[in-house]
Write a protein that holds these residues in place. Structure first.
Motif, PDB file in Angstrom:
ATOM      1  N   ALA A 109       0.826  -1.209   0.000  1.00  0.00           N
ATOM      2  CA  ALA A 109       0.000   0.000   0.000  1.00  0.00           C
ATOM      3  C   ALA A 109       0.859   1.258   0.000  1.00  0.00           C
ATOM      4  O   ALA A 109       0.491   2.280  -0.593  1.00  0.00           O
ATOM      5  CB  ALA A 109      -0.927  -0.009   1.214  1.00  0.00           C
ATOM      6  N   VAL A 110       2.016   1.195   0.655  1.00  0.00           N
ATOM      7  CA  VAL A 110       2.933   2.337   0.685  1.00  0.00           C
ATOM      8  C   VAL A 110       3.543   2.540  -0.698  1.00  0.00           C
ATOM      9  O   VAL A 110       3.635   3.670  -1.197  1.00  0.00           O
ATOM     10  CB  VAL A 110       4.039   2.115   1.738  1.00  0.00           C
ATOM     11  N   ASN A 111       3.951   1.455  -1.351  1.00  0.00           N
ATOM     12  CA  ASN A 111       4.542   1.553  -2.688  1.00  0.00           C
ATOM     13  C   ASN A 111       3.561   2.140  -3.693  1.00  0.00           C
ATOM     14  O   ASN A 111       3.936   2.940  -4.554  1.00  0.00           O
ATOM     15  CB  ASN A 111       5.001   0.171  -3.157  1.00  0.00           C
TER      16      ASN A 111
ATOM     17  N   ARG B  42      -9.796   8.655 -13.479  1.00  0.00           N
ATOM     18  CA  ARG B  42      -8.683   8.959 -14.378  1.00  0.00           C
ATOM     19  C   ARG B  42      -8.297   7.799 -15.271  1.00  0.00           C
ATOM     20  O   ARG B  42      -7.542   7.987 -16.225  1.00  0.00           O
ATOM     21  CB  ARG B  42      -7.454   9.347 -13.538  1.00  0.00           C
ATOM     22  N   GLY B  43      -8.765   6.612 -14.964  1.00  0.00           N
ATOM     23  CA  GLY B  43      -8.442   5.465 -15.796  1.00  0.00           C
ATOM     24  C   GLY B  43      -7.715   4.400 -14.998  1.00  0.00           C
ATOM     25  O   GLY B  43      -7.678   4.414 -13.770  1.00  0.00           O
ATOM     26  N   GLU B  44      -7.148   3.445 -15.736  1.00  0.00           N
ATOM     27  CA  GLU B  44      -6.402   2.354 -15.117  1.00  0.00           C
ATOM     28  C   GLU B  44      -4.957   2.413 -15.569  1.00  0.00           C
ATOM     29  O   GLU B  44      -4.658   2.793 -16.705  1.00  0.00           O
ATOM     30  CB  GLU B  44      -6.997   0.998 -15.500  1.00  0.00           C
ATOM     31  N   ALA B  45      -4.074   2.002 -14.684  1.00  0.00           N
ATOM     32  CA  ALA B  45      -2.648   1.948 -15.036  1.00  0.00           C
ATOM     33  C   ALA B  45      -2.006   0.813 -14.265  1.00  0.00           C
ATOM     34  O   ALA B  45      -2.342   0.560 -13.104  1.00  0.00           O
ATOM     35  CB  ALA B  45      -1.960   3.264 -14.719  1.00  0.00           C
ATOM     36  N   THR B  46      -1.122   0.111 -14.938  1.00  0.00           N
ATOM     37  CA  THR B  46      -0.367  -0.936 -14.251  1.00  0.00           C
ATOM     38  C   THR B  46       0.887  -0.300 -13.670  1.00  0.00           C
ATOM     39  O   THR B  46       1.777   0.128 -14.407  1.00  0.00           O
ATOM     40  CB  THR B  46       0.008  -2.064 -15.222  1.00  0.00           C
ATOM     41  N   LEU B  47       0.927  -0.216 -12.378  1.00  0.00           N
ATOM     42  CA  LEU B  47       2.029   0.458 -11.708  1.00  0.00           C
ATOM     43  C   LEU B  47       3.275  -0.412 -11.703  1.00  0.00           C
ATOM     44  O   LEU B  47       3.196  -1.638 -11.744  1.00  0.00           O
ATOM     45  CB  LEU B  47       1.634   0.788 -10.259  1.00  0.00           C
ATOM     46  N   ARG B  48       4.402   0.235 -11.676  1.00  0.00           N
ATOM     47  CA  ARG B  48       5.673  -0.468 -11.695  1.00  0.00           C
ATOM     48  C   ARG B  48       5.772  -1.427 -10.510  1.00  0.00           C
ATOM     49  O   ARG B  48       5.516  -1.071  -9.356  1.00  0.00           O
ATOM     50  CB  ARG B  48       6.832   0.531 -11.643  1.00  0.00           C
TER      51      ARG B  48
ATOM     52  N   THR C 222      -4.362  -0.753 -11.730  1.00  0.00           N
ATOM     53  CA  THR C 222      -4.948  -0.024 -10.602  1.00  0.00           C
ATOM     54  C   THR C 222      -5.854   1.077 -11.129  1.00  0.00           C
ATOM     55  O   THR C 222      -5.457   1.851 -12.014  1.00  0.00           O
ATOM     56  CB  THR C 222      -3.848   0.602  -9.731  1.00  0.00           C
ATOM     57  N   ARG C 223      -7.080   1.151 -10.591  1.00  0.00           N
ATOM     58  CA  ARG C 223      -8.014   2.214 -10.982  1.00  0.00           C
ATOM     59  C   ARG C 223      -7.651   3.497 -10.229  1.00  0.00           C
ATOM     60  O   ARG C 223      -7.506   3.496  -9.003  1.00  0.00           O
ATOM     61  CB  ARG C 223      -9.451   1.807 -10.663  1.00  0.00           C
ATOM     62  N   LEU C 224      -7.506   4.557 -10.989  1.00  0.00           N
ATOM     63  CA  LEU C 224      -7.035   5.822 -10.432  1.00  0.00           C
ATOM     64  C   LEU C 224      -8.143   6.865 -10.439  1.00  0.00           C
ATOM     65  O   LEU C 224      -8.930   6.958 -11.396  1.00  0.00           O
ATOM     66  CB  LEU C 224      -5.837   6.347 -11.229  1.00  0.00           C
ATOM     67  N   PHE C 225      -8.166   7.680  -9.376  1.00  0.00           N
ATOM     68  CA  PHE C 225      -9.145   8.746  -9.250  1.00  0.00           C
ATOM     69  C   PHE C 225      -8.447  10.014  -8.786  1.00  0.00           C
ATOM     70  O   PHE C 225      -7.467   9.981  -8.044  1.00  0.00           O
ATOM     71  CB  PHE C 225     -10.238   8.362  -8.238  1.00  0.00           C
TER      72      PHE C 225
ATOM     73  N   SER D  13       7.206   3.162 -18.303  1.00  0.00           N
ATOM     74  CA  SER D  13       7.977   2.642 -17.173  1.00  0.00           C
ATOM     75  C   SER D  13       7.088   2.028 -16.116  1.00  0.00           C
ATOM     76  O   SER D  13       7.567   1.346 -15.238  1.00  0.00           O
ATOM     77  CB  SER D  13       8.796   3.774 -16.533  1.00  0.00           C
ATOM     78  N   ASP D  14       5.774   2.221 -16.214  1.00  0.00           N
ATOM     79  CA  ASP D  14       4.870   1.712 -15.196  1.00  0.00           C
ATOM     80  C   ASP D  14       4.113   0.489 -15.660  1.00  0.00           C
ATOM     81  O   ASP D  14       3.154   0.086 -15.045  1.00  0.00           O
ATOM     82  CB  ASP D  14       3.864   2.798 -14.805  1.00  0.00           C
ATOM     83  N   THR D  15       4.483  -0.080 -16.783  1.00  0.00           N
ATOM     84  CA  THR D  15       3.825  -1.296 -17.252  1.00  0.00           C
ATOM     85  C   THR D  15       4.881  -2.319 -17.581  1.00  0.00           C
ATOM     86  O   THR D  15       5.945  -1.997 -18.129  1.00  0.00           O
ATOM     87  CB  THR D  15       2.976  -1.014 -18.512  1.00  0.00           C
ATOM     88  N   PRO D  16       4.597  -3.575 -17.278  1.00  0.00           N
ATOM     89  CA  PRO D  16       5.601  -4.613 -17.544  1.00  0.00           C
ATOM     90  C   PRO D  16       5.934  -4.747 -19.012  1.00  0.00           C
ATOM     91  O   PRO D  16       7.069  -5.028 -19.366  1.00  0.00           O
ATOM     92  CB  PRO D  16       4.949  -5.882 -16.990  1.00  0.00           C
ATOM     93  N   ASN D  17       4.949  -4.531 -19.894  1.00  0.00           N
ATOM     94  CA  ASN D  17       5.185  -4.757 -21.309  1.00  0.00           C
ATOM     95  C   ASN D  17       5.362  -3.462 -22.097  1.00  0.00           C
ATOM     96  O   ASN D  17       5.344  -3.462 -23.313  1.00  0.00           O
ATOM     97  CB  ASN D  17       4.030  -5.582 -21.915  1.00  0.00           C
ATOM     98  N   GLY D  18       5.478  -2.343 -21.380  1.00  0.00           N
ATOM     99  CA  GLY D  18       5.706  -1.071 -22.071  1.00  0.00           C
ATOM    100  C   GLY D  18       4.454  -0.385 -22.495  1.00  0.00           C
ATOM    101  O   GLY D  18       4.517   0.628 -23.170  1.00  0.00           O
ATOM    102  N   GLN D  19       3.230  -0.870 -22.163  1.00  0.00           N
ATOM    103  CA  GLN D  19       1.965  -0.251 -22.562  1.00  0.00           C
ATOM    104  C   GLN D  19       1.160   0.106 -21.319  1.00  0.00           C
ATOM    105  O   GLN D  19       1.087  -0.668 -20.399  1.00  0.00           O
ATOM    106  CB  GLN D  19       1.135  -1.194 -23.451  1.00  0.00           C
TER     107      GLN D  19
END
Length: 465
Positions: free
Chosen positions: A383-385, A423-429, A435-438, A454-460
């Motif tokens: 949760a901290v990360n 704000r959408g979804e993003a796969t965090l590093r 993760t759903r962002l607001f 840099s925040d997605t494993p596959n670059g997307q």
């Protein structure tokens, strides 16, 4: 051997040179003690005068009455001493003189009894007023300085020896010496052994009190030093964390921690490197002090705790160190208050400071991390990360507040919280699931969403509107 005996008698030795602030705290306590001593002495002379006033006077002589004079002199001396105590004007030599005068005037008062009551000198050796000697000696223990106890004891012992000697060598004194204890108690006879016992008792009481005060003084110095250290510690870490460390039942060890559900917020100054480049080190330090002072006031107001500083960034927790059932709500309120400051406050360098905030709610571990000799009290966990990643992602979203769906739901609907914007979804590093962002958007159109490879494993980036 000598140091071992000293430690056994007086306790663990303290540093010979104390920091000025520690010495100042001790001196302040000593000044307060002298005020108390002065009031107790005033009470004692009042008791003396009251007892004298109500005592029978039929057997008294019709000539000189030295008791009122001795009491009056002692009363004036006590008032003078008390006035000096409140002005913090009691020097070492005056305190020494005060101790000698206390005992000396008491001895004169006791000596005067045989004149006042027209009795042989041996009469005063049985006066119960002698017990006040121990009160005056113990009175010096209110001050953490064994010197004055020893001075009082030595003066009292010498004084009583002088009184006993005077009684023996006075008119008819030698003839009144006896070895019969009953005769001693029932007449004006003198028992040499009894007077020696009194002197020995005075010296032993003084010695025991001096040792006790010396032990107490060393403990007091360590306590004051620890208290000041704890107070200083609270300036480098939050007062809540300092209190938790100093009041722990057991010494905190590496790995000690507990799991709690809390809200974590990371903050960072936008464009800090550019600001720092334009300022001198002194100007930068002034700006940061202004910034952290104002932001800290907001954080404290909403019950947050600054758990860690990292340059211009802060790690803030809610419900981790201190209980807070509305931790998510208060974290969001803190972020909004920081944004208000960012819009309105102009700092010493002539500009405003924008602050990005990343907020997440979840289970974290709070405790000590490090080695036995070096520990950091902090929070850690997934949760901290996530909160740290969200703060950084404000850059690509063009926003200043980003939070997770968990924080939004935990926060609930409140009138003072603007409408949440998805704000959408993003796969965090470092994470596999998106993760759903607001966020809470400023007035005007939302900036377009940029990808952050840099925040997605596959670059997307994974996102949705």
């Amino acid at each position: 051997m000598r140091s071992t005996l000293g430690a056994f008698l007086f306790g663990k030795k303290t540093h010979s040179h104390l920091p000025e602030r520690v010495q100042a705290a001790i001196d302040k306590q000593q000044h307060e003690s002298e005020k108390l001593i002065g009031w107790v002495q005033l009470l004692l002379v009042t008791i003396f005068a009251s007892l004298y006033a109500i005592s029978p006077s039929a057997t008294m002589s019709n000539g000189i009455h030295p008791v009122p004079w001795a009491l009056g002199l002692y009363y004036l001396f006590t008032l003078k001493r008390l006035a000096l105590a409140y002005r913090n004007a009691l020097t070492d030599w005056f305190l020494t003189l005060s101790v000698i005068a206390d005992i000396g005037l008491l001895m004169v008062l006791i000596w005067s009894f045989h004149i006042q009551y027209m009795q042989p000198a041996s009469f005063y050796l049985k006066a119960p007023t002698m017990m006040y000697v121990f009160i005056f000696i113990s009175l010096r223990s209110l001050r953490f300085d064994p010197r004055y106890i020893l001075i009082a004891g030595a003066t009292a012992a010498i004084g009583w020896l002088a009184l006993a000697t005077y009684a023996v060598w006075s008119e008819g004194g030698k003839a009144m010496i006896t070895r019969d204890y009953v005769m001693y108690l029932t007449s004006n006879s003198i028992l040499i052994g009894a007077e020696i016992d009194k002197i020995i008792a005075i010296l032993l009481v003084s010695l025991v009190l001096a040792i006790a005060v010396m032990r107490a003084k060393r403990s007091f110095i360590r306590a004051v030093t620890d208290e000041i250290a704890a107070r200083d510690l609270s300036r480098f870490v939050s007062p809540e964390i300092a209190d938790r460390i100093t009041h722990a039942d057991q010494q905190i060890k590496p790995g000690d921690g507990e799991a709690v559900t809390a809200t974590v917020m990371f903050t960072d100054i936008e464009g800090f490197s550019s600001i720092a480049e334009k300022l001198t080190p002194k100007e930068l330090a002034t700006m940061l002090n202004e910034y952290f002072t104002e932001i800290n006031a907001v954080i404290s107001h909403f019950g947050g705790v600054i758990t860690q500083f990292e340059g211009d960034a802060m790690l803030i927790t809610f419900n981790a160190v201190t209980p807070d059932p509305d931790h998510a709500l208060n974290a969001v309120r803190t972020a909004l208050a920081i944004q208000d400051i960012s819009e309105s406050r102009v700092y010493s360098f002539g500009g405003k400071i924008k602050t990005r905030c990343g907020i997440n709610t979840g289970e974290i571990i709070i405790g000590a991390v490090g080695s036995e000799s070096r520990l950091t009290f902090t929070v850690h966990g997934d949760a901290v990360n996530v909160a740290s990643r969200l703060e950084n992602m404000n850059k690509q979203y063009g926003s200043y507040i980003l939070a997770t769906e968990t924080t939004m739901h935990t926060c609930g609907d409140h009138a003072d919280i603007p409408e949440w914007i998805y704000r959408g979804e993003a796969t965090l590093r470092g994470r596999e699931k998106p993760t759903r962002l607001f966020g809470i958007a400023p007035p005007g159109p939302l900036p377009s969403l940029a990808s952050d490879t840099s925040d997605t494993p596959n670059g997307q980036s994974t996102r949705s509107a």
